[in-house]
Structures are given as C-alpha cells and as structure tokens.
Write a protein that holds these residues in place. Structure first.
Motif, PDB file in Angstrom:
ATOM      1  N   LYS A  32       0.832  -1.211   0.000  1.00  0.00           N
ATOM      2  CA  LYS A  32       0.000   0.000   0.000  1.00  0.00           C
ATOM      3  C   LYS A  32       0.860   1.252   0.000  1.00  0.00           C
ATOM      4  N   ARG A  33       1.854   1.287   0.877  1.00  0.00           N
ATOM      5  CA  ARG A  33       2.710   2.468   0.970  1.00  0.00           C
ATOM      6  C   ARG A  33       3.535   2.666  -0.298  1.00  0.00           C
ATOM      7  N   ARG A  34       4.081   1.573  -0.839  1.00  0.00           N
ATOM      8  CA  ARG A  34       4.870   1.684  -2.059  1.00  0.00           C
ATOM      9  C   ARG A  34       4.034   2.222  -3.219  1.00  0.00           C
ATOM     10  N   CYS A  35       2.776   1.790  -3.300  1.00  0.00           N
ATOM     11  CA  CYS A  35       1.890   2.284  -4.360  1.00  0.00           C
ATOM     12  C   CYS A  35       1.526   3.750  -4.150  1.00  0.00           C
ATOM     13  N   ILE A  36       1.259   4.125  -2.926  1.00  0.00           N
ATOM     14  CA  ILE A  36       0.913   5.517  -2.636  1.00  0.00           C
ATOM     15  C   ILE A  36       2.087   6.436  -2.952  1.00  0.00           C
ATOM     16  N   VAL A  37       3.289   6.026  -2.577  1.00  0.00           N
ATOM     17  CA  VAL A  37       4.485   6.813  -2.896  1.00  0.00           C
ATOM     18  C   VAL A  37       4.638   6.952  -4.409  1.00  0.00           C
ATOM     19  N   ALA A  38       4.447   5.847  -5.127  1.00  0.00           N
ATOM     20  CA  ALA A  38       4.597   5.872  -6.585  1.00  0.00           C
ATOM     21  C   ALA A  38       3.566   6.779  -7.235  1.00  0.00           C
ATOM     22  N   ALA A  39       2.311   6.700  -6.786  1.00  0.00           N
ATOM     23  CA  ALA A  39       1.267   7.545  -7.363  1.00  0.00           C
ATOM     24  C   ALA A  39       1.562   9.016  -7.137  1.00  0.00           C
ATOM     25  N   SER A  40       2.111   9.348  -5.974  1.00  0.00           N
ATOM     26  CA  SER A  40       2.407  10.755  -5.678  1.00  0.00           C
ATOM     27  C   SER A  40       3.608  11.266  -6.466  1.00  0.00           C
ATOM     28  N   MET A  41       4.456  10.364  -6.933  1.00  0.00           N
ATOM     29  CA  MET A  41       5.594  10.774  -7.746  1.00  0.00           C
ATOM     30  C   MET A  41       5.130  11.484  -9.012  1.00  0.00           C
ATOM     31  N   ASP A  42       4.027  10.987  -9.583  1.00  0.00           N
ATOM     32  CA  ASP A  42       3.491  11.564 -10.815  1.00  0.00           C
ATOM     33  C   ASP A  42       2.057  12.016 -10.550  1.00  0.00           C
ATOM     34  N   TRP A  43       1.895  12.812  -9.491  1.00  0.00           N
ATOM     35  CA  TRP A  43       0.551  13.162  -9.039  1.00  0.00           C
ATOM     36  C   TRP A  43      -0.249  13.936 -10.074  1.00  0.00           C
ATOM     37  N   ARG A  44       0.411  14.708 -10.912  1.00  0.00           N
ATOM     38  CA  ARG A  44      -0.325  15.480 -11.922  1.00  0.00           C
ATOM     39  C   ARG A  44      -1.045  14.558 -12.896  1.00  0.00           C
ATOM     40  N   THR A  45      -0.403  13.482 -13.283  1.00  0.00           N
ATOM     41  CA  THR A  45      -0.998  12.548 -14.242  1.00  0.00           C
ATOM     42  C   THR A  45      -1.874  11.510 -13.561  1.00  0.00           C
ATOM     43  N   VAL A  46      -1.369  10.915 -12.490  1.00  0.00           N
ATOM     44  CA  VAL A  46      -2.054   9.788 -11.873  1.00  0.00           C
ATOM     45  C   VAL A  46      -3.223  10.232 -10.998  1.00  0.00           C
ATOM     46  N   LEU A  47      -3.021  11.271 -10.190  1.00  0.00           N
ATOM     47  CA  LEU A  47      -4.034  11.652  -9.215  1.00  0.00           C
ATOM     48  C   LEU A  47      -4.902  12.826  -9.641  1.00  0.00           C
ATOM     49  N   ARG A  66      -7.826   6.599  -0.158  1.00  0.00           N
ATOM     50  CA  ARG A  66      -7.912   7.817  -0.982  1.00  0.00           C
ATOM     51  C   ARG A  66      -7.418   9.031  -0.206  1.00  0.00           C
ATOM     52  N   VAL A  67      -7.764   9.107   1.077  1.00  0.00           N
ATOM     53  CA  VAL A  67      -7.294  10.224   1.902  1.00  0.00           C
ATOM     54  C   VAL A  67      -5.769  10.217   1.972  1.00  0.00           C
ATOM     55  N   GLU A  68      -5.185   9.055   2.186  1.00  0.00           N
ATOM     56  CA  GLU A  68      -3.727   8.980   2.284  1.00  0.00           C
ATOM     57  C   GLU A  68      -3.059   9.329   0.958  1.00  0.00           C
ATOM     58  N   LEU A  69      -3.659   8.913  -0.144  1.00  0.00           N
ATOM     59  CA  LEU A  69      -3.141   9.285  -1.466  1.00  0.00           C
ATOM     60  C   LEU A  69      -3.111  10.803  -1.640  1.00  0.00           C
ATOM     61  N   LEU A  70      -4.208  11.445  -1.291  1.00  0.00           N
ATOM     62  CA  LEU A  70      -4.295  12.897  -1.448  1.00  0.00           C
ATOM     63  C   LEU A  70      -3.333  13.619  -0.512  1.00  0.00           C
ATOM     64  N   GLU A  71      -3.181  13.119   0.702  1.00  0.00           N
ATOM     65  CA  GLU A  71      -2.228  13.719   1.636  1.00  0.00           C
ATOM     66  C   GLU A  71      -0.808  13.644   1.083  1.00  0.00           C
ATOM     67  N   GLU A  72      -0.444  12.476   0.569  1.00  0.00           N
ATOM     68  CA  GLU A  72       0.910  12.298   0.041  1.00  0.00           C
ATOM     69  C   GLU A  72       1.148  13.192  -1.167  1.00  0.00           C
ATOM     70  N   ALA A  73       0.144  13.302  -2.041  1.00  0.00           N
ATOM     71  CA  ALA A  73       0.267  14.162  -3.210  1.00  0.00           C
ATOM     72  C   ALA A  73       0.399  15.621  -2.799  1.00  0.00           C
ATOM     73  N   PHE A  74      -0.357  16.025  -1.780  1.00  0.00           N
ATOM     74  CA  PHE A  74      -0.286  17.404  -1.293  1.00  0.00           C
ATOM     75  C   PHE A  74       1.112  17.710  -0.763  1.00  0.00           C
ATOM     76  N   LEU A  75       1.664  16.792   0.043  1.00  0.00           N
ATOM     77  CA  LEU A  75       2.997  17.009   0.584  1.00  0.00           C
ATOM     78  C   LEU A  75       4.060  16.985  -0.512  1.00  0.00           C
ATOM     79  N   LYS A  76       3.868  16.139  -1.505  1.00  0.00           N
ATOM     80  CA  LYS A  76       4.797  16.094  -2.631  1.00  0.00           C
ATOM     81  C   LYS A  76       4.752  17.410  -3.402  1.00  0.00           C
ATOM     82  N   ALA A  77       3.555  17.924  -3.658  1.00  0.00           N
ATOM     83  CA  ALA A  77       3.413  19.194  -4.368  1.00  0.00           C
ATOM     84  C   ALA A  77       4.029  20.333  -3.572  1.00  0.00           C
TER      85      ALA A  77
END
Length: 246
Positions: free
Chosen positions: A106-121, A177-188
């Motif tokens: 789960k964590r590895r996928c969330i990290v990966a999705a946030s790497m390309d948050w503009r496209t993926v999320l 979904r909440v964790e995905l958005l949090e990670e993307a926000f911090l990445k941005a």
C-alpha cells in the motif's frame, strides 16, 4: 526457462500472460532475471496479474508484489495495484511483516502515485468531481444512477469516458484515498519549496536519491528518486488521520 529469464523484459504482453503461475514465480525470483528496474518489473507483474486474475490468490499476490522483488512501483501501475489489492487481498496490501509500514505494498503504491501526481491523481480527482457534477456518482463516490459508472457523460460540448485509472481511484476505500491525497499534497508542497514558492509553508521536502539493487543479468544497481515527503511531517499527518478515523 533460462532463455525466458534472460529475455524476460522482451516477452510480449500477450505471451507473458500465458506463462503458468508456477513458472512466473520462478522467473521473477531468479537472480539472472533480465529486467532493468524495479519499476519495470512492477509493470510486467501487473500485466501478468491482469491476464491471470482468476488464478491469483493471496499467497501468489504476496509473492509477486513482494518488496524484495520490487521495492519501487511504477506510477502507471500504482493505482491499479492499489485497487486490485484493496478489492481482493487487503491483508497483503497492508502487510508490514517485511520491514514495517514503509515497505508495505500500500505504501509503495501511494508513494509511486504521488511521484506523478499530476498525471495519476489530478486527472482522477478531476474526473470524480465532474462525475458528481453530472450526477454519475453521489457525494460519497457511490453510483448515483442505475447506469454503470463507466458510462459516457456530457462535458461541455462533447462526451468523455471515465478512465480506468479514475475508476480505480473512485473504487478505493476512503482511508486509502485520503492517504493518497495527503501524500500528493505534501509532494506538491515539496516541489514548490524546491523552486522557492513554498518556503513560507514550511511543508514538504524534495526527495532524496536512493540506490536500490535490482535483480538482473549483472545484479546492477540503479538509482531511483525517493519522492516521499519528510517522514516526520508525514507521520504527523498520519497520526491526525488515524485519530480522525478511529
């Protein structure tokens, strides 16, 4: 078998899907496996699982997605692996037995999705918002009509079909979904700091370069950028989320 192992990355997708599960497990765990990176292996494994969903069980899913085989997930497959794991094998998705929270699938996928948050999320969130506006889903992400979520919906002067990635996002459990958005926000926020836009926010931290050893023809090392947010800040957000949920 040895020839297939040495040519693993060159096997066409349709041929890859026809390999038996037992042979596939032997191939991906072989030290001589020819695959240039962990990210690429995650693409190959996801392709294989999609072609053999009926044969995949908890044990084989755990084996094929193990952190020792692919410590880094490719962003293009992160959302699908999250959805498939959450829908079928939640215990494997959240398993922390091989090193804790950071190495769980789960964590590895969330990290990966946030790497390309503009496209993926970002596209997934925009699609979700548009579907709510057009009555395809309700405010909780549930189907708002008898018509399947994949139906075409009006968008201005044309019609669009909901993408597979967006459907995977919409069907994830709320806490993921909440964790995905949090990670993307911090990445941005970290990206803004990197360019001098977000220093006053005091949030995020540009990733550090990490070196992973990937099983391959020459056991070579490769560099993968670690886009995870500052651990202390992320854990602080995680604690707030857990208190809110529990």
């Amino acid at each position: 078998l040895q020839y297939a192992i040495q040519c693993f990355d060159l096997i066409p997708d349709n041929a890859l899907g026809k390999i038996s599960l037992q042979v596939m497990q032997q191939m991906v765990s072989d030290p001589k496996l020819f695959c240039p990176s962990s990210e690429r292996l995650s693409q190959r494994v996801a392709t294989y699982i999609r072609s053999n969903e009926s044969e995949i069980n908890e044990e084989t899913f755990f084996f094929l997605t193990h952190t020792n085989l692919m410590p880094v997930i490719d962003p293009s497959e992160a959302m699908w692996l999250l959805w498939f794991g959450a829908s079928n094998f939640m215990n494997t998705l959240i398993d922390e037995s091989m090193g804790g929270y950071e190495v769980s699938l789960k964590r590895r996928c969330i990290v990966a999705a946030s790497m390309d948050w503009r496209t993926v999320l970002l596209n997934s969130v925009q699609n979700a918002s548009e579907q709510r506006q057009h009555g395809v889903i309700d405010g909780k992400g549930n189907d708002a009509s008898p018509i399947n979520r994949r139906r075409l919906f009006q968008d201005g002067g044309g019609q669009q079909e909901v993408s597979g990635t967006s459907l995977n996002y919409l069907n994830l459990p709320d806490d993921i979904r909440v964790e995905l958005l949090e990670e993307a926000f911090l990445k941005a926020a970290g990206e803004n700091d990197e360019y001098g836009y977000g220093s006053r926010m005091n949030m995020g931290n540009p990733g550090n370069n990490s070196t992973y050893v990937r099983i391959g023809a020459s056991n070579e090392s490769y560099h993968s950028v670690d886009h995870r947010s500052d651990v202390s800040k992320r854990d602080g957000v995680k604690g707030i989320r857990e208190r809110a949920w529990y």
